[in-house]
Design an enzyme around this catalytic site. Structure first.
Site, PDB file in Angstrom:
ATOM      1  N   ASP A  66       0.806  -1.209   0.000  1.00  0.00           N
ATOM      2  CA  ASP A  66       0.000   0.000   0.000  1.00  0.00           C
ATOM      3  C   ASP A  66       0.847   1.269   0.000  1.00  0.00           C
ATOM      4  O   ASP A  66       0.604   2.174  -0.798  1.00  0.00           O
ATOM      5  CB  ASP A  66      -0.940  -0.004   1.212  1.00  0.00           C
ATOM      6  CG  ASP A  66      -1.829   1.211   1.230  1.00  0.00           C
ATOM      7  OD1 ASP A  66      -2.908   1.165   0.614  1.00  0.00           O
ATOM      8  OD2 ASP A  66      -1.437   2.228   1.839  1.00  0.00           O
ATOM      9  N   SER A  85      -4.931   2.760  -0.500  1.00  0.00           N
ATOM     10  CA  SER A  85      -4.959   2.105  -1.813  1.00  0.00           C
ATOM     11  C   SER A  85      -5.439   0.661  -1.694  1.00  0.00           C
ATOM     12  O   SER A  85      -6.099   0.146  -2.593  1.00  0.00           O
ATOM     13  CB  SER A  85      -3.594   2.188  -2.509  1.00  0.00           C
ATOM     14  OG  SER A  85      -2.580   1.599  -1.751  1.00  0.00           O
ATOM     15  N   ASP A  86      -5.157  -0.012  -0.574  1.00  0.00           N
ATOM     16  CA  ASP A  86      -5.694  -1.358  -0.349  1.00  0.00           C
ATOM     17  C   ASP A  86      -7.215  -1.301  -0.264  1.00  0.00           C
ATOM     18  O   ASP A  86      -7.911  -2.118  -0.871  1.00  0.00           O
ATOM     19  CB  ASP A  86      -5.153  -1.960   0.943  1.00  0.00           C
ATOM     20  CG  ASP A  86      -3.723  -2.451   0.822  1.00  0.00           C
ATOM     21  OD1 ASP A  86      -3.193  -2.529  -0.312  1.00  0.00           O
ATOM     22  OD2 ASP A  86      -3.132  -2.780   1.867  1.00  0.00           O
ATOM     23  N   VAL A  87      -7.734  -0.343   0.495  1.00  0.00           N
ATOM     24  CA  VAL A  87      -9.184  -0.232   0.675  1.00  0.00           C
ATOM     25  C   VAL A  87      -9.855   0.152  -0.642  1.00  0.00           C
ATOM     26  O   VAL A  87     -10.868  -0.436  -1.028  1.00  0.00           O
ATOM     27  CB  VAL A  87      -9.518   0.803   1.783  1.00  0.00           C
ATOM     28  CG1 VAL A  87     -11.012   1.049   1.852  1.00  0.00           C
ATOM     29  CG2 VAL A  87      -8.991   0.311   3.127  1.00  0.00           C
TER      30      VAL A  87
END
Length: 147
Positions: A115, A143-145
């Site tokens: 991320d 960015s992961d979410v």
């Protein structure tokens, strides 16, 4: 997370002894010491610790895959095949299986898509933090979410 929200039986395979590092991403933490972030993005999931290099653990995971509708994985290209979990073979054995690979930099890249790397390279870190300070990652794994 969203498949679990919709009622799917989701089993997350984690490394024995280490598990998911986001359990420690806090504060805030729950009363059992797990981070709010971990609990939020892993809601409705069951967890299994398995060493994919271990024959017994690998057999357990292969058994789970044989009864699965969907496999979602984020290993570097070729890693699973080297561990005896070849997606092409598994899809041949179960043509109805949906196999989804997530990659930060594409299937041919040897770079891991962490991320904070994605945040830095896309420019998010340049607009976060103090005006005259160094770039800074946002407070959550954004960015992961978003992905």
């Amino acid at each position: 997370m969203m498949l679990g929200d919709l009622g799917a039986d989701v089993i997350k395979v984690e490394r024995p002894g280490e598990g998911d590092e986001t359990r420690g991403w806090g504060p805030p933490f729950s009363s059992d010491g797990q981070s709010a972030y971990f609990l939020a993005v892993n809601r409705n999931k069951k967890s299994l610790a398995a060493d994919l290099a271990d024959e017994t653990d690998r057999a357990t995971v292969l058994d789970l895959i044989s009864g699965a509708d969907v496999v979602l994985e984020n290993f570097l290209s070729g890693s699973l095949a080297r561990l005896g979990l070849d997606p092409d073979r598994l899809l041949t054995e179960n043509p109805a299986l949906i196999w989804c690979t997530i990659s930060g930099f594409g299937p041919e890249s040897s770079r891991r898509g962490y991320d904070f790397v994605i945040q830095a390279e896309c420019g998010w870190m340049s607009i976060t933090g103090e005006r005259d300070g160094s770039p800074m990652k946002v407070g959550v794994a954004l960015s992961d979410v978003v992905a």
